[in-house]
Scaffold this motif. Structure first.
Motif, PDB file in Angstrom:
ATOM      1  N   GLY A   8       0.800  -1.207   0.000  1.00 29.77           N
ATOM      2  CA  GLY A   8       0.000   0.000   0.000  1.00 29.77           C
ATOM      3  C   GLY A   8       0.835   1.260   0.000  1.00 29.77           C
ATOM      4  N   VAL A   9       0.209   2.347   0.397  1.00 29.64           N
ATOM      5  CA  VAL A   9       0.889   3.637   0.477  1.00 29.64           C
ATOM      6  C   VAL A   9       1.423   3.836   1.893  1.00 29.64           C
ATOM      7  CG1 VAL A   9      -0.473   4.668  -1.373  1.00 29.64           C
ATOM      8  CG2 VAL A   9      -1.270   4.853   0.991  1.00 29.64           C
ATOM      9  N   CYS A  10       2.188   4.914   2.088  1.00 32.95           N
ATOM     10  CA  CYS A  10       2.816   5.150   3.387  1.00 32.95           C
ATOM     11  C   CYS A  10       1.781   5.343   4.491  1.00 32.95           C
ATOM     12  CB  CYS A  10       3.746   6.353   3.313  1.00 32.95           C
ATOM     13  SG  CYS A  10       2.947   7.885   2.782  1.00 32.95           S
ATOM     14  N   THR A  11       0.584   5.768   4.144  1.00 35.47           N
ATOM     15  CA  THR A  11      -0.470   5.952   5.141  1.00 35.47           C
ATOM     16  C   THR A  11      -0.752   4.658   5.891  1.00 35.47           C
ATOM     17  OG1 THR A  11      -1.467   7.510   3.581  1.00 35.47           O
ATOM     18  CG2 THR A  11      -2.768   6.906   5.510  1.00 35.47           C
ATOM     19  N   SER A  12      -0.743   3.539   5.177  1.00 32.86           N
ATOM     20  CA  SER A  12      -1.019   2.251   5.815  1.00 32.86           C
ATOM     21  C   SER A  12       0.122   1.849   6.757  1.00 32.86           C
ATOM     22  CB  SER A  12      -1.237   1.171   4.747  1.00 32.86           C
ATOM     23  OG  SER A  12      -2.424   1.431   4.019  1.00 32.86           O
ATOM     24  N   ARG A  13       1.346   2.116   6.345  1.00 33.50           N
ATOM     25  CA  ARG A  13       2.476   1.822   7.238  1.00 33.50           C
ATOM     26  C   ARG A  13       2.453   2.722   8.466  1.00 33.50           C
ATOM     27  NH1 ARG A  13       5.283   0.632  10.549  1.00 33.50           N
ATOM     28  NH2 ARG A  13       7.431  -0.172  10.550  1.00 33.50           N
ATOM     29  N   ASP A  14       2.005   3.960   8.291  1.00 28.87           N
ATOM     30  CA  ASP A  14       1.971   4.913   9.402  1.00 28.87           C
ATOM     31  C   ASP A  14       0.981   4.520  10.492  1.00 28.87           C
ATOM     32  OD1 ASP A  14       3.948   6.521   8.419  1.00 28.87           O
ATOM     33  OD2 ASP A  14       2.616   8.048   7.595  1.00 28.87           O
ATOM     34  N   TYR A  30       6.949  -4.579   3.876  1.00 29.82           N
ATOM     35  CA  TYR A  30       6.135  -3.471   3.367  1.00 29.82           C
ATOM     36  C   TYR A  30       6.814  -2.875   2.145  1.00 29.82           C
ATOM     37  CZ  TYR A  30       4.894   1.500   2.979  1.00 29.82           C
ATOM     38  OH  TYR A  30       4.550   2.725   2.509  1.00 29.82           O
ATOM     39  N   THR A  31       6.014  -2.608   1.113  1.00 24.99           N
ATOM     40  CA  THR A  31       6.521  -1.846  -0.023  1.00 24.99           C
ATOM     41  C   THR A  31       5.403  -0.978  -0.570  1.00 24.99           C
ATOM     42  OG1 THR A  31       7.828  -1.941  -2.064  1.00 24.99           O
ATOM     43  CG2 THR A  31       6.004  -3.513  -1.868  1.00 24.99           C
ATOM     44  N   LEU A  32       5.789   0.057  -1.283  1.00 23.78           N
ATOM     45  CA  LEU A  32       4.844   1.020  -1.860  1.00 23.78           C
ATOM     46  C   LEU A  32       5.269   1.343  -3.287  1.00 23.78           C
ATOM     47  CD1 LEU A  32       5.539   4.587  -0.333  1.00 23.78           C
ATOM     48  CD2 LEU A  32       7.254   2.890  -0.956  1.00 23.78           C
ATOM     49  N   GLY A  33       4.477   2.165  -3.970  1.00 20.40           N
ATOM     50  CA  GLY A  33       4.864   2.635  -5.293  1.00 20.40           C
ATOM     51  C   GLY A  33       4.887   1.563  -6.356  1.00 20.40           C
ATOM     52  N   PHE A  34       3.970   0.596  -6.259  1.00 22.79           N
ATOM     53  CA  PHE A  34       3.851  -0.446  -7.280  1.00 22.79           C
ATOM     54  C   PHE A  34       2.435  -0.388  -7.845  1.00 22.79           C
ATOM     55  CE2 PHE A  34       1.895  -2.176  -3.614  1.00 22.79           C
ATOM     56  CZ  PHE A  34       0.894  -3.001  -4.078  1.00 22.79           C
ATOM     57  N   SER A  94      -6.377   0.494  -1.313  1.00 21.85           N
ATOM     58  CA  SER A  94      -6.767   0.846  -2.682  1.00 21.85           C
ATOM     59  C   SER A  94      -6.196   2.185  -3.115  1.00 21.85           C
ATOM     60  CB  SER A  94      -8.295   0.885  -2.798  1.00 21.85           C
ATOM     61  OG  SER A  94      -8.841   1.862  -1.930  1.00 21.85           O
ATOM     62  N   THR A  95      -5.486   2.852  -2.217  1.00 22.50           N
ATOM     63  CA  THR A  95      -4.944   4.168  -2.537  1.00 22.50           C
ATOM     64  C   THR A  95      -3.745   4.069  -3.473  1.00 22.50           C
ATOM     65  OG1 THR A  95      -5.707   4.793  -0.340  1.00 22.50           O
ATOM     66  CG2 THR A  95      -4.326   6.387  -1.467  1.00 22.50           C
ATOM     67  N   VAL A  96      -3.173   2.875  -3.622  1.00 23.17           N
ATOM     68  CA  VAL A  96      -2.070   2.685  -4.572  1.00 23.17           C
ATOM     69  C   VAL A  96      -2.504   2.983  -6.008  1.00 23.17           C
ATOM     70  CG1 VAL A  96      -0.872   0.973  -3.163  1.00 23.17           C
ATOM     71  CG2 VAL A  96      -2.579   0.204  -4.811  1.00 23.17           C
ATOM     72  N   PHE A  97      -3.809   2.988  -6.249  1.00 28.85           N
ATOM     73  CA  PHE A  97      -4.296   3.199  -7.611  1.00 28.85           C
ATOM     74  C   PHE A  97      -4.309   4.669  -8.020  1.00 28.85           C
ATOM     75  CE2 PHE A  97      -6.307  -0.768  -6.147  1.00 28.85           C
ATOM     76  CZ  PHE A  97      -5.826  -1.630  -7.110  1.00 28.85           C
ATOM     77  N   ARG A  98      -3.978   5.572  -7.108  1.00 23.47           N
ATOM     78  CA  ARG A  98      -4.043   7.008  -7.403  1.00 23.47           C
ATOM     79  C   ARG A  98      -2.851   7.513  -8.209  1.00 23.47           C
ATOM     80  NH1 ARG A  98      -0.499   9.692  -3.636  1.00 23.47           N
ATOM     81  NH2 ARG A  98      -1.481  11.728  -3.919  1.00 23.47           N
ATOM     82  N   PHE A  99      -1.795   6.728  -8.352  1.00 21.47           N
ATOM     83  CA  PHE A  99      -0.556   7.204  -8.951  1.00 21.47           C
ATOM     84  C   PHE A  99      -0.631   7.295 -10.474  1.00 21.47           C
ATOM     85  CE2 PHE A  99       0.900   5.075  -5.005  1.00 21.47           C
ATOM     86  CZ  PHE A  99       1.430   6.183  -4.371  1.00 21.47           C
ATOM     87  N   THR A 100       0.091   8.256 -11.005  1.00 24.07           N
ATOM     88  CA  THR A 100       0.299   8.318 -12.448  1.00 24.07           C
ATOM     89  C   THR A 100       1.418   7.353 -12.832  1.00 24.07           C
ATOM     90  OG1 THR A 100       1.885  10.122 -12.238  1.00 24.07           O
ATOM     91  CG2 THR A 100      -0.434  10.714 -12.549  1.00 24.07           C
TER      92      THR A 100
END
Length: 321
Positions: A8-14, A30-34, A94-100
């Motif tokens: 997910g995004v950093c919010t979930s790790r936070d 944990y990983t993000l940006g995928f 589901s916030t990972v889907f917001r990225f360009t």
């Protein structure tokens, strides 16, 4: 000690790093940006040693964590990384889907970074490692058609279900905050240029609902409607860097989920928790928002008076937050 892996995004790790939860919960991987959409496509096939050699040579301003996350995205290995260490629960957001994305000349799509940092990093990699160049530096998050979104999310969900039982998967939705708490305790609006935040949140919702349908029996944590971002957040200002209460809300939900309640009782308890925290944010920040709105109105009124007295020299105030 209950363990989590997070995609997910950093919010979930936070949720865990910004609260006092270390005695109850631990995060294994944990990983993000995928991108879940493209995670099963062919990757760039970059040798890790060559990748890090280029990063070190050019002294790129990336933390080791961010370098690793980008390499996992380029080589489509985020799931392999997460599953390399088992956990009691898998937290998906589901916030990972917001990225360009940026698109390469061989028609591959990779998640872009903040202020196009990843695109610039990839351009260096492409030159040094003779990779396909960037063909489009900014592809919007919602460029796929609905059928393709559904197909790719189904594949993603099936992979998650092959790794974890539905009762061990938590799907969480974070929306962009519209309000920012300032250091002086006041609040300001985030800029929403061209409806960018609305577009992201709408797409987050679309993917969240589709993914929830593909993960029957999973636990669900909804976003708070009244959440506020924090200008003092250690990672900087972002609509997804919240004040403490948001993370405590998510943690309260996780506490409820790990109690092992029936599905009906869990859903009712989660809704009570959400209502409580929505009210808490409203009570805490809406009066401050009213003061802010009044100050904007006062500025506008002053500008109008000034314009009447000196119409040729007066300029309307730029009070965009």
């Amino acid at each position: 000690m209950i363990s989590f892996n997070i995609l997910g995004v950093c919010t979930s790790r936070d949720i865990f790093s910004r609260t006092n939860s270390k005695d109850k919960y631990t995060v294994n991987k944990y990983t993000l940006g995928f991108s879940p959409f493209f995670i099963f496509d062919e990757g760039a096939g970059i040798d890790p040693k060559a990748y890090y050699d280029v990063a070190d040579k050019h002294k790129l301003p990336y933390s080791n964590f961010m370098k690793r996350a980008f390499l996992l995205e380029l080589n489509r290995q985020a799931i392999d990384f997460i599953y390399s260490q088992k956990s009691d629960y898998l937290l998906l957001d589901s916030t990972v889907f917001r990225f360009t994305y940026f698109k390469t000349a061989d028609n591959k799509y990779f998640v872009n970074g903040i202020k196009n940092q990843r695109t610039e990093f990839y351009k260096v990699l492409a030159k040094e490692l003779k990779l396909p160049p960037v063909a489009d530096p900014c592809v919007p998050c919602d460029f796929l058609d609905d059928d393709e979104i559904s197909r790719r999310l189904k594949n993603y969900a099936q992979k998650m279900l092959s790794m974890y039982e539905p009762s061990k998967i938590i799907l969480i939705r974070h929306h962009n905050a519209r309000l920012l708490k300032m250091l002086n305790g006041g609040v300001r609006f985030f800029k929403n240029e061209d409806g960018k935040l609305d577009r992201e949140d709408n797409f987050i919702d679309l993917c969240f609902n589709k993914l929830k349908n593909e993960l029957p029996g999973c636990h669900v944590i909804n976003n708070l409607d009244n959440a506020v971002s924090d200008s003092a957040h250690p990672l900087g200002i972002s609509p997804l860097h919240f004040t403490y209460g948001y993370y405590k809300y998510c943690l309260d939900c996780i506490d409820a989920i790990t109690e092992g309640l029936s599905a009906k009782d869990e859903a009712a308890k989660l809704e009570r928790i959400r209502t409580k925290w929505n009210h808490q944010y409203a009570f805490t920040y809406f009066a401050r928002l009213q003061n802010y709105a009044q100050s904007l109105n006062n500025k506008l009124a002053q500008a109008e008076e000034s314009s009447k007295s000196s119409p040729e020299s007066a300029d309307a105030p730029d009070w965009r937050p």
